[in-house]
Scaffold this motif. Structure first.
Motif, mmCIF file in Angstrom:
data_model
loop_
_atom_site.group_PDB
_atom_site.id
_atom_site.type_symbol
_atom_site.label_atom_id
_atom_site.label_comp_id
_atom_site.label_asym_id
_atom_site.label_seq_id
_atom_site.Cartn_x
_atom_site.Cartn_y
_atom_site.Cartn_z
ATOM 1 N N HIS A 93 0.816 -1.017 0.037
ATOM 2 C CA HIS A 93 -0.037 0.051 0.141
ATOM 3 C C HIS A 93 0.947 1.196 0.089
ATOM 4 O O HIS A 93 0.646 2.091 0.868
ATOM 5 C CB HIS A 93 -0.909 -0.162 1.123
ATOM 6 C CG HIS A 93 -2.280 -0.670 1.022
ATOM 7 N ND1 HIS A 93 -3.011 -0.558 -0.134
ATOM 8 C CD2 HIS A 93 -2.694 -1.898 1.717
ATOM 9 C CE1 HIS A 93 -3.917 -1.330 0.044
ATOM 10 N NE2 HIS A 93 -3.855 -2.228 0.853
ATOM 11 N N LEU A 94 1.803 1.253 -1.081
ATOM 12 C CA LEU A 94 2.477 2.514 -1.352
ATOM 13 C C LEU A 94 1.715 3.406 -2.206
ATOM 14 O O LEU A 94 1.126 3.093 -2.928
ATOM 15 C CB LEU A 94 3.922 2.386 -1.522
ATOM 16 C CG LEU A 94 4.652 1.352 -0.695
ATOM 17 C CD1 LEU A 94 6.323 1.340 -1.156
ATOM 18 C CD2 LEU A 94 4.874 2.150 0.461
ATOM 19 N N ILE A 95 1.931 4.736 -2.258
ATOM 20 C CA ILE A 95 1.366 5.591 -2.903
ATOM 21 C C ILE A 95 2.186 5.570 -4.268
ATOM 22 O O ILE A 95 3.201 6.129 -4.215
ATOM 23 C CB ILE A 95 0.946 7.154 -2.521
ATOM 24 C CG1 ILE A 95 0.088 6.864 -1.456
ATOM 25 C CG2 ILE A 95 0.335 7.684 -3.594
ATOM 26 C CD1 ILE A 95 -0.146 8.187 -0.593
ATOM 27 N N PRO A 96 1.883 5.064 -5.494
ATOM 28 C CA PRO A 96 2.619 5.168 -6.666
ATOM 29 C C PRO A 96 3.328 6.284 -6.999
ATOM 30 O O PRO A 96 4.284 6.199 -7.609
ATOM 31 C CB PRO A 96 1.857 4.484 -7.567
ATOM 32 C CG PRO A 96 0.373 4.587 -7.239
ATOM 33 C CD PRO A 96 0.208 4.718 -5.757
ATOM 34 N N ARG A 97 2.524 7.545 -6.949
ATOM 35 C CA ARG A 97 3.098 8.463 -7.440
ATOM 36 C C ARG A 97 4.067 9.348 -6.690
ATOM 37 O O ARG A 97 4.687 10.405 -7.182
ATOM 38 C CB ARG A 97 2.041 9.601 -7.921
ATOM 39 C CG ARG A 97 1.095 10.064 -6.753
ATOM 40 C CD ARG A 97 -0.058 11.199 -6.790
ATOM 41 N NE ARG A 97 -0.618 11.468 -5.840
ATOM 42 C CZ ARG A 97 -1.540 10.881 -5.219
ATOM 43 N NH1 ARG A 97 -2.091 9.652 -5.686
ATOM 44 N NH2 ARG A 97 -2.054 11.488 -4.303
ATOM 45 N N LEU A 98 4.406 9.045 -5.321
ATOM 46 C CA LEU A 98 5.073 9.630 -4.518
ATOM 47 C C LEU A 98 6.513 8.685 -4.330
ATOM 48 O O LEU A 98 6.479 7.478 -4.574
ATOM 49 C CB LEU A 98 4.744 9.708 -3.027
ATOM 50 C CG LEU A 98 3.216 10.419 -3.097
ATOM 51 C CD1 LEU A 98 2.755 10.365 -1.467
ATOM 52 C CD2 LEU A 98 3.569 11.904 -3.579
ATOM 53 N N GLU A 102 8.618 10.521 0.300
ATOM 54 C CA GLU A 102 7.507 11.060 0.556
ATOM 55 C C GLU A 102 6.191 10.125 0.931
ATOM 56 O O GLU A 102 5.667 10.711 1.515
ATOM 57 C CB GLU A 102 6.973 11.494 -0.961
ATOM 58 C CG GLU A 102 7.801 12.670 -1.422
ATOM 59 C CD GLU A 102 7.702 13.220 -3.002
ATOM 60 O OE1 GLU A 102 8.121 14.092 -3.521
ATOM 61 O OE2 GLU A 102 7.261 12.283 -3.558
ATOM 62 N N PHE B 8 0.690 20.160 -2.806
ATOM 63 C CA PHE B 8 1.596 19.162 -3.423
ATOM 64 C C PHE B 8 0.767 17.817 -3.897
ATOM 65 O O PHE B 8 1.108 17.343 -4.728
ATOM 66 C CB PHE B 8 2.735 18.990 -2.322
ATOM 67 C CG PHE B 8 3.609 17.909 -3.144
ATOM 68 C CD1 PHE B 8 4.481 18.026 -3.838
ATOM 69 C CD2 PHE B 8 3.694 16.583 -2.324
ATOM 70 C CE1 PHE B 8 5.238 16.807 -4.312
ATOM 71 C CE2 PHE B 8 4.559 15.676 -2.462
ATOM 72 C CZ PHE B 8 5.313 15.846 -3.703
ATOM 73 N N SER B 12 0.147 16.385 -7.492
ATOM 74 C CA SER B 12 0.796 15.174 -7.831
ATOM 75 C C SER B 12 -0.131 14.228 -8.344
ATOM 76 O O SER B 12 0.144 13.367 -9.253
ATOM 77 C CB SER B 12 1.598 14.589 -6.477
ATOM 78 O OG SER B 12 0.699 14.161 -5.552
ATOM 79 N N ARG B 16 -0.208 12.710 -12.248
ATOM 80 C CA ARG B 16 -0.106 11.223 -12.446
ATOM 81 C C ARG B 16 -1.241 10.786 -13.314
ATOM 82 O O ARG B 16 -1.035 9.740 -13.972
ATOM 83 C CB ARG B 16 -0.507 10.625 -10.819
ATOM 84 C CG ARG B 16 -0.644 9.241 -10.745
ATOM 85 C CD ARG B 16 0.522 8.390 -10.913
ATOM 86 N NE ARG B 16 0.281 6.887 -11.160
ATOM 87 C CZ ARG B 16 1.229 6.142 -11.081
ATOM 88 N NH1 ARG B 16 2.406 6.568 -11.255
ATOM 89 N NH2 ARG B 16 0.856 4.758 -10.988
ATOM 90 N N SER B 308 -8.212 2.325 -2.495
ATOM 91 C CA SER B 308 -7.282 1.682 -1.810
ATOM 92 C C SER B 308 -6.499 2.894 -1.206
ATOM 93 O O SER B 308 -5.769 2.814 -0.006
ATOM 94 C CB SER B 308 -6.308 0.896 -2.748
ATOM 95 O OG SER B 308 -5.203 0.836 -2.179
ATOM 96 N N GLU B 309 -6.067 3.993 -1.831
ATOM 97 C CA GLU B 309 -5.270 4.913 -1.444
ATOM 98 C C GLU B 309 -6.034 5.755 -0.205
ATOM 99 O O GLU B 309 -5.198 6.218 0.590
ATOM 100 C CB GLU B 309 -4.904 5.823 -2.592
ATOM 101 C CG GLU B 309 -4.122 7.140 -2.479
ATOM 102 C CD GLU B 309 -4.084 8.090 -3.307
ATOM 103 O OE1 GLU B 309 -3.957 7.814 -4.630
ATOM 104 O OE2 GLU B 309 -3.899 9.230 -3.060
ATOM 105 N N LEU B 312 -5.709 3.614 2.707
ATOM 106 C CA LEU B 312 -4.388 3.703 3.451
ATOM 107 C C LEU B 312 -4.265 5.076 4.260
ATOM 108 O O LEU B 312 -3.731 5.045 5.281
ATOM 109 C CB LEU B 312 -3.278 3.819 2.057
ATOM 110 C CG LEU B 312 -1.818 4.105 2.748
ATOM 111 C CD1 LEU B 312 -1.307 3.229 3.519
ATOM 112 C CD2 LEU B 312 -1.012 4.739 1.455
ATOM 113 N N LEU B 400 -9.530 -0.044 1.986
ATOM 114 C CA LEU B 400 -8.082 -0.720 1.825
ATOM 115 C C LEU B 400 -8.394 -1.941 0.898
ATOM 116 O O LEU B 400 -7.316 -2.260 0.265
ATOM 117 C CB LEU B 400 -7.675 -1.077 3.369
ATOM 118 C CG LEU B 400 -6.634 -0.150 3.984
ATOM 119 C CD1 LEU B 400 -6.456 -0.303 5.383
ATOM 120 C CD2 LEU B 400 -5.323 -0.022 3.204
#
Lengths: 224, 404
Positions: A93-98, A102, B8, B12, B16, B308-309, B312, B400
């Protein structure tokens, strides 16, 4: 540190009511290393979600560091998640754009910590997981093991009391899996309470205490 | 969460998903651009009409023969209505004695053939006096305008527009030449330098003759109108009163003429075009509304894609309010950037149009820029609310796992 009293969690699936957790009592002391095992549908992930305040019980009390979480609202639970609980997920669950840095910084961003203080903590967290040289890499540029290490760094950056790991080695090869296990065990040795949900018997046997669940009930609580 | 962190994170996300971002930017920018362009057309039309009036001169009072009125009901005369008397040169002369009048220009218009040296063309004719030059603020290219002789009698002279000069006289000097107009002849004394239109006629295609020559030429004693230039705006009302009194007396007690003040007409046109411009702007604003709905739809899809984001972020401590802010900020950034892009495009296109059509001044009003920017931002906020609320209300555990 953690006390669960008579805790139940029911779900409605169609017309049926499924008891994911059924009158559970559990006490976990500070610094303990606990594994939760059980077959699929036994209720182990539900228990972890409730421990992480991602889900709420249908009945019973969950007391974390002396605070009864049953009466908390969404914001209060978010605050506890931010300050006292760290999560490590099977799918990272990492944020891909960061970038890695970050992603690690994100809990502090949400907590409103100043950028200068954040930077220092990110560097410490990165050195804990030996990824200082990958700080500017996006998740897609990292291996599975490295991604999980970034996730671990993110989970400890707010210096939580408890680390909840849901199948932390589930998506990793055996070498990377061992590295990750050692890493979180080191964190436990440093005083962090560690609760791991796993299917992996070997991983479960490494913990100080192993709980087995079946049909939402604790059927075995084995302390070494 | 700090403001710059919010910006920011939102930025982003927009970077993306470039295709989605570009699509929404284009939608919003088209809306804003439409507002700018349509209001520029409305404002340009207003400026054009105002310019036409300004070209007629300032502090002008115009007398037109005839008057709209209700007839019937009383005496046989009333039943028949009033047959308006023509305005005559004598009427114009009678107005000279009014205090505050600077210039009087009686006007006769018509069309006849102009011939010189075997060449012939139909030309519009304006018959007037020397005052016409100052009333219309015209400038001479070469030579002199009409002489300042009496209204009733004048030497057979004329001044011509540049196109008439070019077509009939070619390279030879027109000044001093005799030009045949219908069955009369006149000596050309000057070439008009001014461009544009007068009484709806292209000045360059025009021949101006003394009013007495024009009445003789068209065998018609009546005037098309009388233009009176007041010394200043303040005396306008008094002049109108005096004019009505004198002309009524001359027309046997009947007010069978209409007196209009140029500034009053201009004000009316101003109002009409203001309403028109605002109406055009409002119509164009509908496209901003459509862009807002598009933003909402795309962001609703984004909420599903980014469950999911969101889960998280909640797991690591995000409050519902922060998730809400994040999505609203994205919507505002999208609509705001789209609006700025639309403003740049809209103003650039109006500049290109100005160059392409120099006679029509495309003038996007300042308020159109502000209003379209505010409307675009409002549309972003309003239509961003639903997706933002949906995202913030997602249960973390459900988000999630990506289950609905």
């Amino acid at each position: 540190m953690i006390r669960i009293e008579n805790l139940s969690r029911k779900f409605e699936v169609g017309n049926q009511i499924v008891r994911a957790l059924d009158h559970i009592d559990l006490e976990i002391t500070k610094g303990e290393y606990l594994s939760i095992m059980g077959v699929s549908g036994s209720g182990k992930s539900t228990l972890l979600n409730i421990l992480g305040l991602l889900d709420t019980p249908t009945k019973g009390d969950y007391i974390l560091s002396g605070i009864n979480t049953s009466e908390m609202n969404d914001d209060e639970m978010a605050h506890i998640r931010s300050t006292k609980i760290g999560f490590v997920f099977q799918s990272f669950h990492l944020i891909p754009r960061l970038t890695a840095a970050e992603n690690i910084e994100m809990p502090m961003v949400l907590a409103g910590i100043k950028p200068k203080d954040r930077q220092e903590k990110v560097e410490i967290a990165l050195s804990h997981v030996s990824l200082n040289d990958r700080s500017d890499h996006k998740p897609e540029q990292l291996s599975g093991g490295q991604r999980q290490r970034v996730a671990i760094a993110r989970s400890i950056v707010m210096e939580p009391d408890v680390l909840l790991a849901d199948e932390p080695t589930g998506n990793l090869d055996s070498t990377s899996g061992i590295e990750i296990v050692r890493l979180i065990e080191d964190l436990n040795k440093a005083g962090l309470t560690l609760i791991v949900v796993t299917h992996d018997r070997k991983l479960g046997n490494r913990s100080d205490r192993l709980i087995r669940l079946l049909d939402g009930k604790i059927i075995d609580d084995d302390r070494k | 969460m700090r403001f710059y962190d919010l910006i920011f994170l939102a930025l982003s996300t927009l970077i993306r998903y470039p295709l989605r971002t570009i699509m929404l930017l284009v939608a919003t920018s088209i809306g804003v651009m439409a507002v700018i362009l349509l209001t520029a057309v409305g404002e340009g039309a207003r400026d054009y009409i105002s310019g036409e009036f300004r070209d007629m001169g300032t502090n002008l009072i115009i007398v037109i023969p005839g008057k709209n009125e209700t007839s019937g009901g009383g005496s046989p005369v009333d039943l028949a209505g009033v047959t308006p008397r023509d305005l005559t040169i004598e009427d114009a002369i009678s107005l000279r004695k009014i205090d505050g009048v600077k210039n009087i220009a009686p006007i006769v218009i018509g069309e006849t053939s102009a011939q010189f040296n075997g060449l012939e063309r139909n030309v519009p004719i304006i018959g007037s006096t020397q005052s016409f030059l100052s009333v219309r603020k015209w400038e001479m290219e070469t030579g002199m305008f009409l002489p300042g002789s009496t209204l009733e009698r004048s030497p057979p002279v004329c001044v011509i527009g540049k196109e008439v000069e070019k077509e009939l006289f070619g390279a030879s000097n027109a000044i001093g030449q005799w030009l045949r107009l219908g069955d009369r002849r006149c000596r050309v004394t000057g070439i008009i330098g001014t461009e544009g239109r007068a009484v709806g006629i292209d000045v360059q295609k025009l021949v101006v003759v003394p009013v007495s020559l024009a009445t003789a030429l068209f065998n018609r004693p009546s005037l098309f109108r009388i233009a009176v230039e007041a010394e200043n705006r303040l005396v306008g009302d008094q002049i109108i009163k005096d004019m009505k009194k004198i002309l009524k007396k001359r027309h046997r007690g009947k007010e069978d003429f209409t007196v209009i003040r140029q500034d009053a007409v201009m004000a009316s046109f101003d109002n009409i075009f203001n309403v028109l411009t605002m109406a055009l702007g409002s119509i164009a604003s509908i496209s901003l509304f459509v862009a807002g709905i598009l933003i909402m739809n795309v962001m609703l899809v984004a909420v599903s894609q980014r469950q999911s984001e969101i889960g998280l972020l909640k797991a690591i401590g995000a409050k519902n309010k922060q998730i809400n802010q994040l999505f609203i900020t994205e919507a505002i950034l999208l609509s705001g950037s789209g609006a700025v892009l639309g403003l740049i495009l809209g103003h650039s296109i109006t500049q290109v149009l100005k160059i392409s059509f120099p006679t029509f001044n495309f003038l996007p009003p300042m308020w159109a820029s502000y209003v379209s920017l505010i409307l675009a931002l409002m549309s972003g906020v309003i239509f961003g609310l639903l997706p933002a609320r949906r995202a913030s209300k997602l249960e973390p555990v459900i988000a999630l796992t990506g289950n609905k």
